[in-house]
Structures are given as C-alpha cells and as structure tokens.
Scaffold this motif. Structure first.
Motif, PDB file in Angstrom:
ATOM      1  N   PHE A  44     -11.326  23.929  -8.980  1.00 19.65           N
ATOM      2  CA  PHE A  44     -10.632  22.640  -8.970  1.00 19.65           C
ATOM      3  C   PHE A  44     -11.657  21.533  -8.769  1.00 19.65           C
ATOM      4  N   GLN A  45     -11.509  20.450  -9.530  1.00 17.62           N
ATOM      5  CA  GLN A  45     -12.312  19.249  -9.308  1.00 17.62           C
ATOM      6  C   GLN A  45     -11.529  18.043  -9.817  1.00 17.62           C
ATOM      7  N   SER A  46     -11.944  16.858  -9.404  1.00 14.72           N
ATOM      8  CA  SER A  46     -11.271  15.642  -9.834  1.00 14.72           C
ATOM      9  C   SER A  46     -12.271  14.498  -9.904  1.00 14.72           C
ATOM     10  N   SER A  47     -12.093  13.640 -10.899  1.00 12.62           N
ATOM     11  CA  SER A  47     -12.947  12.458 -11.008  1.00 12.62           C
ATOM     12  C   SER A  47     -12.438  11.347 -10.095  1.00 12.62           C
ATOM     13  N   ASP A  48     -11.228  11.478  -9.571  1.00 13.60           N
ATOM     14  CA  ASP A  48     -10.641  10.518  -8.639  1.00 13.60           C
ATOM     15  C   ASP A  48      -9.861  11.304  -7.576  1.00 13.60           C
ATOM     16  N   TYR A  49      -8.608  11.669  -7.887  1.00 16.59           N
ATOM     17  CA  TYR A  49      -7.827  12.524  -6.995  1.00 16.59           C
ATOM     18  C   TYR A  49      -6.666  13.127  -7.783  1.00 16.59           C
ATOM     19  N   GLY A  50      -6.141  14.210  -7.263  1.00 18.46           N
ATOM     20  CA  GLY A  50      -4.943  14.817  -7.816  1.00 18.46           C
ATOM     21  C   GLY A  50      -4.184  15.508  -6.700  1.00 18.46           C
ATOM     22  N   ILE A  51      -2.855  15.548  -6.827  1.00 16.15           N
ATOM     23  CA  ILE A  51      -2.015  16.221  -5.846  1.00 16.15           C
ATOM     24  C   ILE A  51      -1.155  17.245  -6.584  1.00 16.15           C
ATOM     25  N   GLY A  52      -1.128  18.463  -6.050  1.00 19.15           N
ATOM     26  CA  GLY A  52      -0.299  19.509  -6.613  1.00 19.15           C
ATOM     27  C   GLY A  52       0.643  20.064  -5.559  1.00 19.15           C
ATOM     28  N   PHE A  53       1.872  20.372  -5.983  1.00 20.13           N
ATOM     29  CA  PHE A  53       2.823  21.073  -5.127  1.00 20.13           C
ATOM     30  C   PHE A  53       2.719  22.545  -5.478  1.00 20.13           C
ATOM     31  N   PHE A  54       2.596  23.404  -4.470  1.00 20.27           N
ATOM     32  CA  PHE A  54       2.446  24.833  -4.728  1.00 20.27           C
ATOM     33  C   PHE A  54       3.561  25.638  -4.067  1.00 20.27           C
TER      34      PHE A  54
ATOM     35  N   GLU B 237      -9.884  15.553  -4.102  1.00 23.35           N
ATOM     36  CA  GLU B 237     -10.483  14.242  -4.317  1.00 23.35           C
ATOM     37  C   GLU B 237     -11.871  14.408  -4.931  1.00 23.35           C
ATOM     38  N   LYS B 238     -12.376  13.343  -5.513  1.00 21.63           N
ATOM     39  CA  LYS B 238     -13.719  13.363  -6.088  1.00 21.63           C
ATOM     40  C   LYS B 238     -14.693  13.873  -5.029  1.00 21.63           C
ATOM     41  N   SER B 239     -15.538  14.831  -5.422  1.00 19.04           N
ATOM     42  CA  SER B 239     -16.439  15.495  -4.475  1.00 19.04           C
ATOM     43  C   SER B 239     -17.778  15.778  -5.122  1.00 19.04           C
ATOM     44  N   ASP B 240     -18.771  16.039  -4.289  1.00 20.60           N
ATOM     45  CA  ASP B 240     -20.072  16.492  -4.787  1.00 20.60           C
ATOM     46  C   ASP B 240     -19.966  17.914  -5.327  1.00 20.60           C
ATOM     47  N   GLU B 241     -19.091  18.716  -4.719  1.00 18.74           N
ATOM     48  CA  GLU B 241     -18.916  20.119  -5.099  1.00 18.74           C
ATOM     49  C   GLU B 241     -17.460  20.383  -5.478  1.00 18.74           C
ATOM     50  N   PRO B 242     -17.223  21.205  -6.494  1.00 18.38           N
ATOM     51  CA  PRO B 242     -15.847  21.602  -6.805  1.00 18.38           C
ATOM     52  C   PRO B 242     -15.349  22.608  -5.762  1.00 18.38           C
TER      53      PRO B 242
END
Length: 117
Positions: A98-108, A47-52
C-alpha cells in the motif's frame, strides 16, 4: 437482537501501525461475538510516506476505498490506483503493498479476532 451503530465512524482517528518511515494507521471498530467465525471491521488510512506498507495477510480480508487514493499492488505484479468505491479481496497468505501520493481511507472486514493482524 439490537443492531450496533457508530455515527461517523470513518472520521475516527486510527492508531499508527508503527512501521518506520510509513504513515499507516489501522483500527478495529466493530467485532462479531461469534467465537467460531469471528469477523472484525474497521478503517485503514495510508498517508504519503517515505516507505510503502508491505503487509502479509494471515487472514482473509475485504476492503472498500471510501476516501482519497491508494496504490495497491500484490506479489504477482498486479497494481491498481484505487479510489472511492473500489473493492478488494485479499486472500490469506497474500502479500500486499500500500502507498499513497496524498492519503486514502479504506473500510475493511476481516476474518480474524479483534487486535490480530
């Protein structure tokens, strides 16, 4: 042998990776029972964060983005704005941000034991 099925697994709430200033969540969902070549799969949410999130892989992993958007970069300066359908391979020893301007979901799917990493 019977298959294993988890309905709507991508909607499961994942635990925090507990990195200060970083809204990153990771949860193992399934694990093989092969002691020699164990594989684990699950979901990662950024999710969007202050830190990656800067993550050093101690195992091989493949990830497909299933929802949202993430910016993913490596230590060699490669950077991708990843969206649903994009697939990545992270070799053991790689350092990935990893960083996001909103959110992202990945399957690993990773070559490790449950809870490691």
């Amino acid at each position: 042998m019977a298959m294993t099925y988890i309905k709507q697994a991508s909607q499961m709430k994942q635990p925090s990776m507990e990195r200060p200033g970083c809204n990153a969540f990771l949860g193992d969902v399934m694990v093989s029972d092969d002691a020699d070549k164990t594989i684990v799969s699950g979901f990662f949410r950024m999710e969007k964060s202050d830190e990656p999130l800067v993550y050093e892989y101690t195992y091989h992993e493949m990830k497909i983005i299933v929802e949202g958007e993430m910016t993913i970069s490596d230590e060699e300066g490669n950077e991708v704005v990843a969206t649903a359908g994009d697939i990545f391979y992270f070799p053991k020893g790689s350092v990935i941000t990893f960083q996001s301007s909103d959110y992202g979901i990945g399957f690993f799917c990773g070559q490790r034991r449950e809870g490691e990493g």
